[in-house]
Design a protein around this motif. Structure first.
Motif, short mmCIF file in Angstrom:
data_model
loop_
_atom_site.label_atom_id
_atom_site.label_comp_id
_atom_site.label_asym_id
_atom_site.label_seq_id
_atom_site.Cartn_x
_atom_site.Cartn_y
_atom_site.Cartn_z
N ALA A 45 18.50 -1.94 -26.14
CA ALA A 45 17.52 -2.23 -25.10
C ALA A 45 16.33 -3.05 -25.61
O ALA A 45 15.52 -3.50 -24.81
N ALA A 46 16.25 -3.28 -26.91
CA ALA A 46 15.11 -3.98 -27.49
C ALA A 46 15.19 -5.48 -27.24
O ALA A 46 16.27 -6.05 -27.07
N LYS A 47 14.04 -6.13 -27.26
CA LYS A 47 13.98 -7.55 -26.92
C LYS A 47 14.75 -8.42 -27.91
O LYS A 47 15.31 -9.45 -27.53
N GLY A 48 14.81 -8.03 -29.16
CA GLY A 48 15.51 -8.83 -30.16
C GLY A 48 16.88 -8.30 -30.51
O GLY A 48 17.42 -8.60 -31.58
N ALA A 49 17.48 -7.54 -29.60
CA ALA A 49 18.74 -6.85 -29.90
C ALA A 49 19.86 -7.80 -30.30
O ALA A 49 20.59 -7.53 -31.26
N VAL A 50 20.02 -8.90 -29.59
CA VAL A 50 21.17 -9.78 -29.83
C VAL A 50 21.15 -10.34 -31.25
O VAL A 50 22.15 -10.27 -31.97
N ASP A 51 20.02 -10.89 -31.66
CA ASP A 51 19.94 -11.49 -33.00
C ASP A 51 20.13 -10.45 -34.09
O ASP A 51 20.81 -10.70 -35.10
N VAL A 52 19.54 -9.27 -33.90
CA VAL A 52 19.65 -8.22 -34.91
C VAL A 52 21.10 -7.72 -35.00
O VAL A 52 21.65 -7.55 -36.10
#
Length: 424
Positions: A228-235
């Motif tokens: 659910a975090a804003k940077g989920a995809v990159d991480v």
């Protein structure tokens, strides 16, 4: 025997932050701190509330650390007329409820023994000792009632830079609780800026096998927060490249592309992050995740339904009759879940998805309802029993096959046909 695993930095402080001042100016928070800061004792706001205030994130729960022992905390709270819940006395934690808002108050602690999942603690009166048992520098800050932010490492600078790194020696912090590996990635996704801290990342990679000792429930909780975090995809892309996916979800091949497009569609549609559907997009062909992550029955049923109808969802985009049929069979919520999931996997454009949602809007606002009831069959002289059930099923199948017509005379004809076809 507890020991510091890195030299203790000189404590630094800051008193010029509007957000931390606003935190202290909340009436109930001010009352709580005033009550606990008495007779030579000290209490400060600690952890996430301080971190989020400094990093301009929405405020969450407020936790307090104190030199007071738990029984003294409870005595003070009862004297003030507040509700007291002894939520974790073995670890020094008492929950105080003021005007329906819970505040966790914990006696300062140091770790005596850890096994990678849980810790045995002893109480202390040293805020520095308590700070050095925390996971990350940005989580080790404490806020005193006078507005001073106490920093025993590099938390203030790291908060300003958006840098997530472990407190003290990274491998030591991880070995205390292997869930901190997932928490490292989750906090970078929610609070970090720029690249992942290389020292912390190397320590996570070196010790990632320790995550197999964690319960699937704890992994699920952190993974859903990460998703659910804003940077989920990159991480998550970085985690997949470094092999963390095989430890977190063994046997599941991650579809980062579908997750990325799903997150993109959410942003364009101005929808909040949906962790469960993001999980389904990430998991690709893996539909049953209940055992792997100990999902609730509700969440697993939602994933199952979305996947069951996702292959059809984008195929009925411009056919209002087909949309009505699919909405009836899936239900309005599962239809929309399936549509989003299929759009992510097929890389559907936002424009096309919006067109579909506009077409479906009327159906979704007034979803079709099965026009047949047992009372209708009874009115034809059929008594309750197996035959009534067969008639209702056949009439419903006829109605579905004809595209769910809204035509009462046709409904009556379908019911008669079903009655004539079925036998006693």
């Amino acid at each position: 025997m507890w020991r510091r695993t890195a030299p203790l930095f000189p404590a630094s402080s800051s008193r010029n932050n509007r957000s931390t001042k606003a935190l202290l100016q909340r009436p109930d928070v001010a009352r709580l701190l005033a009550a606990l800061n008495c007779a030579g004792e000290e209490a400060r706001i600690v952890g996430g509330a301080v971190r989020d205030a400094l990093m301009r994130h929405p405020a969450g729960d407020i936790d307090v650390a104190t030199t007071l022992l738990p029984e003294d905390v409870m005595a003070i709270a009862r004297r003030e007329g507040w509700k007291v819940v002894p939520t974790g006395l073995a670890h020094g934690t008492v929950t105080i409820i003021i005007n329906r808002t819970p505040y966790e108050v914990t006696t300062l602690r140091r770790d005596v023994e850890t096994d990678g999942r849980r810790a045995v603690v002893a109480f202390t009166r040293d805020f520095a000792e308590d700070a050095f048992r925390r996971d990350f520098t940005i989580n080790a800050l404490s806020l005193a009632p006078d507005g001073t932010v106490h920093d025993y490492a590099t938390g203030l600078a790291d908060a300003q830079a958006g840098l997530v790194r472990f407190m003290g020696d990274a491998e030591t912090r991880i070995a205390e609780d292997y869930l901190r590996i997932l928490r490292f990635f989750r906090f970078h996704a929610s609070h970090g800026a720029g690249d992942l801290d290389e020292t912390s990342l190397m320590a996570c990679g070196h010790l990632k096998a320790g995550m197999t000792r964690l319960s699937r429930e704890r992994i699920r909780q952190e993974l859903l927060k990460l998703l659910a975090a804003k940077g989920a995809v990159d991480v998550l892309r970085r985690m997949d490249m470094l092999g963390f996916s095989t430890v977190i979800l063994p046997g599941v091949e991650w579809d980062i592309g579908a997750l990325q497009h799903f997150a993109h569609l959410e942003t364009r549609l101005k929808r909040p992050p949906d962790a469960i559907l993001r999980l389904s997009a990430l998991a690709g062909a893996a539909v049953d995740l209940q055992d792997a992550l100990k999902l609730s029955n509700h969440d697993q049923a939602r994933i199952t339904a979305a996947n069951a109808f996702s292959r059809e969802a984008c195929q009925v985009l411009q056919d209002s009759s087909a949309i009505r049929s699919l909405v009836f069979r899936a239900g309005p919520d599962a239809f929309q879940d399936a549509l989003m999931l299929d759009a992510a996997r097929s890389r559907l454009s936002t424009k096309t998805l919006l067109a579909c949602l506009r077409t479906a809007a009327t159906v979704l606002s007034d979803p079709p309802v099965n026009p047949f009831s047992s009372a209708d069959v009874a009115a034809l002289g059929i008594a309750p029993g197996p035959r009534m059930g067969r008639i209702l099923k056949m009439a419903g199948d006829l109605w579905l096959a004809e595209g769910l017509p809204d035509d009462p005379p046709r409904h009556a004809a379908m019911l008669r046909q079903a009655m004539q076809t079925t036998a006693d």
